[in-house]
Scaffold this active site. Structure first.
Site, short mmCIF file in Angstrom:
data_model
loop_
_atom_site.label_atom_id
_atom_site.label_comp_id
_atom_site.label_asym_id
_atom_site.label_seq_id
_atom_site.Cartn_x
_atom_site.Cartn_y
_atom_site.Cartn_z
N LYS A 37 -8.55 3.48 -13.21
CA LYS A 37 -7.88 2.33 -12.58
C LYS A 37 -8.90 1.59 -11.71
O LYS A 37 -9.53 2.19 -10.84
CB LYS A 37 -6.70 2.79 -11.72
CG LYS A 37 -5.91 1.64 -11.12
CD LYS A 37 -4.72 2.12 -10.31
CE LYS A 37 -5.04 2.47 -8.89
NZ LYS A 37 -5.47 1.35 -8.03
N ASP A 63 -5.71 -3.04 -11.61
CA ASP A 63 -4.66 -3.02 -10.58
C ASP A 63 -4.99 -4.03 -9.49
O ASP A 63 -5.49 -3.66 -8.43
CB ASP A 63 -4.57 -1.59 -10.02
CG ASP A 63 -3.61 -1.47 -8.85
OD1 ASP A 63 -2.71 -2.30 -8.71
OD2 ASP A 63 -3.78 -0.51 -8.06
N LEU A 64 -4.73 -5.31 -9.77
CA LEU A 64 -5.04 -6.36 -8.79
C LEU A 64 -3.77 -6.96 -8.19
O LEU A 64 -3.84 -7.82 -7.32
CB LEU A 64 -5.93 -7.44 -9.42
CG LEU A 64 -7.29 -6.93 -9.95
CD1 LEU A 64 -8.10 -8.06 -10.56
CD2 LEU A 64 -8.09 -6.24 -8.85
N PHE A 66 -1.38 -9.21 -8.89
CA PHE A 66 -1.35 -10.67 -8.73
C PHE A 66 -0.03 -11.11 -8.09
O PHE A 66 1.06 -10.68 -8.49
CB PHE A 66 -1.49 -11.36 -10.09
CG PHE A 66 -2.77 -11.01 -10.82
CD1 PHE A 66 -3.99 -10.97 -10.15
CD2 PHE A 66 -2.75 -10.74 -12.17
CE1 PHE A 66 -5.16 -10.66 -10.83
CE2 PHE A 66 -3.91 -10.43 -12.87
CZ PHE A 66 -5.13 -10.38 -12.19
N HIS A 67 -0.14 -12.01 -7.12
CA HIS A 67 1.04 -12.49 -6.39
C HIS A 67 0.69 -13.91 -5.92
O HIS A 67 0.04 -14.10 -4.90
CB HIS A 67 1.30 -11.56 -5.18
CG HIS A 67 2.55 -11.88 -4.42
ND1 HIS A 67 3.01 -11.08 -3.39
CD2 HIS A 67 3.45 -12.88 -4.53
CE1 HIS A 67 4.12 -11.59 -2.90
NE2 HIS A 67 4.41 -12.69 -3.58
N ASP A 68 1.11 -14.89 -6.71
CA ASP A 68 0.73 -16.28 -6.40
C ASP A 68 1.74 -17.18 -7.10
O ASP A 68 2.76 -16.70 -7.61
CB ASP A 68 -0.72 -16.52 -6.90
CG ASP A 68 -1.44 -17.60 -6.10
OD1 ASP A 68 -0.83 -18.65 -5.83
OD2 ASP A 68 -2.62 -17.41 -5.76
N ILE A 69 1.47 -18.46 -7.18
CA ILE A 69 2.41 -19.35 -7.87
C ILE A 69 2.36 -19.02 -9.37
O ILE A 69 1.35 -18.49 -9.87
CB ILE A 69 2.11 -20.84 -7.60
CG1 ILE A 69 0.73 -21.23 -8.14
CG2 ILE A 69 2.22 -21.15 -6.12
CD1 ILE A 69 0.48 -22.74 -8.12
N PRO A 70 3.45 -19.31 -10.10
CA PRO A 70 3.54 -18.90 -11.51
C PRO A 70 2.34 -19.33 -12.35
O PRO A 70 1.80 -18.51 -13.13
CB PRO A 70 4.83 -19.56 -11.99
CG PRO A 70 5.68 -19.63 -10.75
CD PRO A 70 4.73 -19.91 -9.63
N ASN A 71 1.89 -20.56 -12.21
CA ASN A 71 0.78 -21.05 -13.05
C ASN A 71 -0.50 -20.25 -12.79
O ASN A 71 -1.20 -19.86 -13.73
CB ASN A 71 0.55 -22.54 -12.76
CG ASN A 71 -0.55 -23.11 -13.64
OD1 ASN A 71 -0.46 -23.08 -14.86
ND2 ASN A 71 -1.61 -23.59 -13.02
N THR A 121 3.90 2.15 -2.24
CA THR A 121 4.16 3.53 -1.79
C THR A 121 3.74 3.73 -0.33
O THR A 121 4.09 4.73 0.28
CB THR A 121 3.41 4.53 -2.68
OG1 THR A 121 2.02 4.14 -2.74
CG2 THR A 121 3.98 4.58 -4.08
N GLN A 184 -0.28 6.78 2.72
CA GLN A 184 0.89 6.78 1.83
C GLN A 184 2.14 7.21 2.59
O GLN A 184 2.07 8.01 3.52
CB GLN A 184 0.65 7.74 0.65
CG GLN A 184 -0.52 7.35 -0.24
CD GLN A 184 -0.22 6.14 -1.13
OE1 GLN A 184 0.84 5.52 -1.03
NE2 GLN A 184 -1.17 5.81 -1.98
N GLY A 204 -5.93 8.83 -6.44
CA GLY A 204 -7.21 8.32 -5.92
C GLY A 204 -7.93 9.37 -5.12
O GLY A 204 -8.62 10.24 -5.65
N ARG A 205 -7.75 9.33 -3.79
CA ARG A 205 -8.53 10.17 -2.89
C ARG A 205 -8.46 11.67 -3.16
O ARG A 205 -9.50 12.34 -3.00
CB ARG A 205 -8.15 9.84 -1.43
CG ARG A 205 -8.69 8.46 -1.03
CD ARG A 205 -8.00 7.89 0.18
NE ARG A 205 -6.65 7.44 -0.12
CZ ARG A 205 -5.86 6.80 0.73
NH1 ARG A 205 -6.29 6.54 1.95
NH2 ARG A 205 -4.65 6.42 0.37
O1 LIG Z 1 2.45 1.13 -4.50
C1 LIG Z 1 1.24 1.35 -4.73
C2 LIG Z 1 0.51 0.60 -5.64
C3 LIG Z 1 -0.79 0.92 -5.87
N1 LIG Z 1 -1.39 1.93 -5.23
C4 LIG Z 1 -2.81 2.23 -5.55
O2 LIG Z 1 -2.91 3.58 -6.04
C5 LIG Z 1 -4.03 4.21 -5.52
C6 LIG Z 1 -3.60 5.42 -4.72
O3 LIG Z 1 -4.72 5.99 -4.09
P1 LIG Z 1 -4.64 7.34 -3.24
O4 LIG Z 1 -6.03 7.47 -2.72
O5 LIG Z 1 -4.25 8.42 -4.19
O6 LIG Z 1 -3.65 7.15 -2.14
C7 LIG Z 1 -4.81 3.16 -4.73
O7 LIG Z 1 -5.75 2.59 -5.57
C8 LIG Z 1 -3.76 2.13 -4.38
O8 LIG Z 1 -4.30 0.83 -4.29
C9 LIG Z 1 -0.69 2.66 -4.33
O9 LIG Z 1 -1.21 3.62 -3.70
N2 LIG Z 1 0.61 2.36 -4.11
#
Ligand SMILES: O=c1ccn([C@@H]2O[C@H](COP(=O)(O)O)[C@@H](O)[C@H]2O)c(=O)[nH]1
Length: 229
Positions: A37, A63-64, A66-71, A121, A184, A204-205
């Site tokens: 990701k 995983d970016l 996106f949150h902006d105007i529809p176009n 989350t 989280q 991730g971590r």
């Molecule tokens: O609701 C959300 C959406 C995206 N994320 C992304 O997932 C990973 C989680 O990383 P950890 O280090 O395991 O906490 C991170 O890239 C977030 O940008 C999310 O956590 N929650």
């Protein structure tokens, strides 16, 4: 989706700041995970060239959120599709029209899944409220033509019940064995994620900061397998 190997349902969040570290982490986890990701940190640092480079050998989730105007969002989806990523997301907070524009743009890339973030989350809102908002946004995303959502494990089963089993649930906020929760708020362990109908787990971590990232991924997979049918 329960018959696919658990490695193929595990996504590692490459939240590092350079190409060198990203490639090193990709090599360290190897085939212990099926997906990489790329999120804001790495994309802002290294851009689309690295995304192209990473997508060989693993599936790639851009995983970016996106949150902006529809176009603008529709154009960003076209750019993501042209990169050849396997999954991309928008934020459902952008509303119905934005979701529909994104879904329409994604039609040109039938192999790319388009999903929407429901409630982060890390959001501190009470769990019951998060569930309500997540369900409402999941339904809106489905009606707009998206393939699924990002949600916490706590909402995954209810979203499956509401939207059907084919509607994809991707769940970050995965922690186990007393790991630090960090920022989280709505977390769960890998076994609970599978038991609650999560299709893909984002870690991730707990992997990035482990002394042996592949061993950490294998540990998550083992827990996922412990509840698989
Ligand atoms: O609701 C959300 C959406 C995206 N994320 C992304 O997932 C990973 C989680 O990383 P950890 O280090 O395991 O906490 C991170 O890239 C977030 O940008 C999310 O956590 N929650």
């Amino acid at each position: 989706m329960r018959d696919r190997s658990m490695q193929q349902r595990l996504m590692v969040a490459l939240d590092v700041d350079s190409r060198k570290k990203a490639l090193a982490m990709r090599d360290a986890v190897g085939d212990s995970v099926g997906w990489l990701k790329v999120g804001l940190r790495l994309f802002v640092a290294e851009g689309p060239d690295l995304v192209r480079e990473l997508k060989w050998g693993h599936k790639l989730f851009l995983d970016l959120k996106f949150h902006d105007i529809p176009n603008t969002v529709a154009q960003a989806i076209e750019s993501a599709g042209s990169l050849g990523v396997d999954m991309v997301n928008v934020h459902a907070g952008g509303g119905e029209e934005m979701l529909a524009a994104a879904a329409n743009a994604a039609k040109a890339f039938p192999n790319m899944k388009l999903i929407a973030v429901t409630v982060l989350t890390s959001d501190p809102m009470p769990k019951e409220q998060a569930r309500e908002v997540a369900l409402m946004r999941a339904r809106m995303a489905q009606q707009a033509g998206l393939d699924g959502v990002v949600c916490s494990v706590h909402e995954a089963a209810a979203i499956k019940e509401l939207c059907g089993n084919d509607f994809i649930t991707v769940t970050p906020g995965i922690r186990w064995g007393g790991q630090d929760v960090q920022d989280q708020k709505r977390i769960a362990d890998p076994a609970s994620a599978i038991a609650n109908g999560s299709d893909y787990l984002v870690v991730g971590r707990p992997i990035l900061q482990a002394p042996d990232p592949a061993a950490a991924a294998d540990e998550a997979v083992k827990m996922m397998e412990s509840v698989a049918t």
